[in-house]
Design an enzyme around this catalytic site. Structure first.
Site, PDB file in Angstrom:
ATOM      1  N   GLU A 123       1.842   6.416  -0.521  1.00 24.77           N
ATOM      2  CA  GLU A 123       0.919   6.913  -1.542  1.00 24.77           C
ATOM      3  C   GLU A 123       0.781   8.433  -1.445  1.00 24.77           C
ATOM      4  O   GLU A 123       0.758   9.131  -2.469  1.00 24.77           O
ATOM      5  CB  GLU A 123      -0.443   6.241  -1.399  1.00 24.77           C
ATOM      6  CG  GLU A 123      -0.435   4.800  -1.874  1.00 24.77           C
ATOM      7  CD  GLU A 123      -1.760   4.109  -1.707  1.00 24.77           C
ATOM      8  OE1 GLU A 123      -2.362   3.724  -2.725  1.00 24.77           O
ATOM      9  OE2 GLU A 123      -2.199   3.941  -0.550  1.00 24.77           O
ATOM     10  N   GLU A 144       1.325  -4.032   0.641  1.00 22.51           N
ATOM     11  CA  GLU A 144      -0.092  -4.414   0.759  1.00 22.51           C
ATOM     12  C   GLU A 144      -0.377  -5.873   0.425  1.00 22.51           C
ATOM     13  O   GLU A 144      -1.300  -6.476   0.993  1.00 22.51           O
ATOM     14  CB  GLU A 144      -0.963  -3.512  -0.130  1.00 22.51           C
ATOM     15  CG  GLU A 144      -1.280  -2.159   0.473  1.00 22.51           C
ATOM     16  CD  GLU A 144      -0.228  -1.111   0.156  1.00 22.51           C
ATOM     17  OE1 GLU A 144      -0.521   0.081   0.324  1.00 22.51           O
ATOM     18  OE2 GLU A 144       0.888  -1.495  -0.260  1.00 22.51           O
TER      19      GLU A 144
END
Length: 272
Positions: A123, A144
């Site tokens: 990210e 995730e």
């Protein structure tokens, strides 16, 4: 600053930030605060033209956010009985501040991905203007869903803007990170190189540092805002910034130098 957490150096206007070390391969609050501090410093330093971020541990850009730290945060919040209605106000933390600085500073920021970059580490890489990966046996992306989570530091918002909604949805839902060559093919990184990512990033940084800071800053501003700006408004700002550059002394000097060379060969680009 603890060198195991983060180290910096500046050479010829190029700032290099090294994340972690062989003993610190995970993002945590300490690393995030240190990263925010140095990015803020470099953003305001007129002697710094380009920022490069790379990993400090062999085989890692940064693995991901520390799971023990995340568990501790989650258990504390759960014990407090806190709730998050979907209409709740967004409050950015240290991680968000670092990424916002990458996106907003008028200087190009290059991620030299030297190894594994998962979840929060990827990210952060997405907030950089350019992503260069070195070939190798490691993974890039968002796992995730394997933990019952979702990318929580901008991944669901930045990745669709970079590779498109259908591809981003497939990648995030499946939770299967990819190798560097596949990351390039899918558009997660700009280039995957057979040598060191940092070497290629520095090569790009040196080329960019030979450009005028104003042109780089305006280009970054225009391109980054393009998808969120109505076309007519974006075109107007582009033309205004173009003309502002056009009458500047650095641009006039370069245009005059190019014109004096009278280059007409189809195999030669603009040279000043």
């Amino acid at each position: 600053m603890n060198a195991d957490v983060l180290a910096t150096r500046v050479d010829d206007g190029i700032a290099v930030i090294t994340l972690g070390s062989a003993t610190r391969i995970y993002f945590d609050e300490e690393m995030g605060d240190a990263l925010t501090e140095v990015l803020d410093e470099f953003a305001g330093d007129p002697k710094v033209r380009i920022v490069v971020v790379t990993g400090g541990a062999p085989g890692y850009f940064n693995r991901h956010f520390s799971i023990p730290a995340l568990i501790q945060i989650a258990e504390s919040l759960r014990a407090a009985g806190r709730q998050w209605p979907e209409s709740a106000t967004y409050n950015g933390g240290f991680f968000d501040k670092a990424m916002a600085l990458c996106e907003s500073m008028p200087k190009p920021v290059i991620a030299a991905i030297s190894g594994t970059a998962l979840a929060g580490a990827f990210e952060f890489a997405l907030s950089c203007d350019l992503r260069i990966a070195e070939d190798g046996d490691y993974l890039i992306g968002f796992p995730e869903t394997e933990l019952g989570l979702l990318p929580g530091a901008g991944g669901t918002q930045r990745l669709p803007r970079i590779i498109g909604m259908p591809a981003a949805l497939m990648h995030i839902l499946m939770g299967q990170p990819v190798n560097p060559r596949e990351a390039e093919r899918k558009g997660l990184v700009h280039e995957t190189v057979s040598g060191k990512a940092l070497d290629r990033a520095m090569q790009i940084a040196r080329r960019l540092s030979s450009r005028t800071p104003e042109s780089l800053a305006y280009i970054k501003r225009l391109v980054r805002s393009a998808t969120d700006t109505p076309l007519a408004q974006g075109l107007a700002l582009e033309r205004n910034l173009f003309l502002k550059l056009c009458i500047s002394e650095p641009a006039l000097a370069r245009m005059r130098s190019y014109e004096e060379k009278k280059i007409t060969s189809p195999s030669r680009s603009v040279e000043v």
